[in-house]
Enzyme design. Structure first.
Site, mmCIF file in Angstrom:
data_model
loop_
_atom_site.group_PDB
_atom_site.id
_atom_site.type_symbol
_atom_site.label_atom_id
_atom_site.label_comp_id
_atom_site.label_asym_id
_atom_site.label_seq_id
_atom_site.Cartn_x
_atom_site.Cartn_y
_atom_site.Cartn_z
ATOM 1 N N HIS A 1 0.830 -1.218 0.000
ATOM 2 C CA HIS A 1 0.000 0.000 0.000
ATOM 3 C C HIS A 1 0.857 1.258 0.000
ATOM 4 O O HIS A 1 0.356 2.339 0.277
ATOM 5 C CB HIS A 1 -0.948 0.005 1.209
ATOM 6 C CG HIS A 1 -1.741 -1.256 1.348
ATOM 7 N ND1 HIS A 1 -1.326 -2.294 2.134
ATOM 8 C CD2 HIS A 1 -2.896 -1.656 0.751
ATOM 9 C CE1 HIS A 1 -2.203 -3.295 2.057
ATOM 10 N NE2 HIS A 1 -3.161 -2.933 1.216
HETATM 11 S S1 FES Z 1 1.686 -0.655 3.335
HETATM 12 FE FE1 FES Z 1 0.052 -1.972 3.704
HETATM 13 S S2 FES Z 1 1.045 -3.726 4.338
HETATM 14 FE FE2 FES Z 1 2.671 -2.420 3.981
#
Ligand code: FES
Length: 246
Positions: free
Chosen positions: A211
């Site tokens: 993410h």
């Molecule tokens: S940014 Fe979501 S798991 Fe690493």
């Protein structure tokens, strides 16, 4: 009804004998029964027998202490000695009981602790000489990825100069390392648990592609959805070339 009559007939000698009234009867001799009122010798004898006076008292001598067998001696004379023996026996039994209980509890508790093979897996020993400067190596420790980073002087200086006010999870670089040259963190993103990529991202430390979380070269979160810095496990340096994690 017939059965009731039969039972009464069986009991009749006893009823006859116990109904009699006696005076000055000294048990169990039959000769002393001379002042019996209204009963024959024979019926009295039978009555006394049915009153169970012929049962011998049991002899408990084998179970009594030698000091109290003699009925002509006062038991008070030997009470101190007998009491001391009782105390000694009670004390010895208590000590043995406590020791046995302690042994049982110790064995029970130790049976729940981790076995030697599990403890061996709980630690990892890493040779630091195998990790070149500026590189990060990943190891498996307790089923998780473990990052060991050999930082350059430039990285050390940059991380120590970071203003803590800029950080989401404020922590000074010196509080995250034992030796500034080595950063040791768990390779588990604090967002949802992905494994970040080393030497990547906007801050040159670690980047989680799941993410888009960016960590710096100290493992601190700098950008993205992750809320916390990468976790620093317990570790120690037994010598300059070795680190033991766990
Ligand atoms: S940014 Fe979501 S798991 Fe690493």
């Amino acid at each position: 009804m017939l059965a009731l009559v039969g039972r009464c007939g069986t009991l009749s000698p006893s009823l006859r004998a116990t109904k009699g009234t006696t005076k000055n009867v000294v048990l169990p001799g039959i000769k002393e029964l001379t002042s019996v009122v209204g009963k024959t010798k024979d019926s009295l004898a039978r009555g006394l027998r049915l009153a169970h006076t012929d049962i011998k008292l049991p002899d408990f001598s084998d179970y009594r202490r030698p000091e109290v067998i003699d009925a002509n001696k006062s038991s008070k004379d030997s009470s101190d000695g007998r009491r001391a023996f009782s105390y000694l026996l009670t004390g010895a039994t208590t000590v043995v009981g406590v020791y046995a209980a302690k042994t049982v509890v110790t064995q029970f508790v130790s049976s729940m602790s981790a076995s030697a093979d599990v403890l061996a897996l709980s630690k990892i020993e890493i040779k630091l000489g195998d990790i070149p400067e500026g590189k990060n190596m990943t190891f498996k420790w307790r089923g998780k990825p473990l990052f060991v980073r050999h930082r350059t002087e430039k990285e050390i200086a940059a991380e120590e100069a970071v203003n803590l006010g800029e950080l989401r999870d404020p922590q000074h670089d010196k509080d995250r390392v034992l030796n500034p040259r080595w950063v040791i963190v768990l390779g588990v993103c604090t967002h949802l648990g992905c494994v970040p990529i080393a030497n990547a991202g906007d801050y040159g430390g670690y980047y989680c592609p799941c993410h888009g979380s960016h960590y710096d070269a100290s493992g601190r979160i700098r950008k993205g959805p992750a809320p916390l810095n990468l976790e620093v496990p317990f570790y120690e340096f037994p010598d300059d070339d070795t680190v033991i994690v766990g």
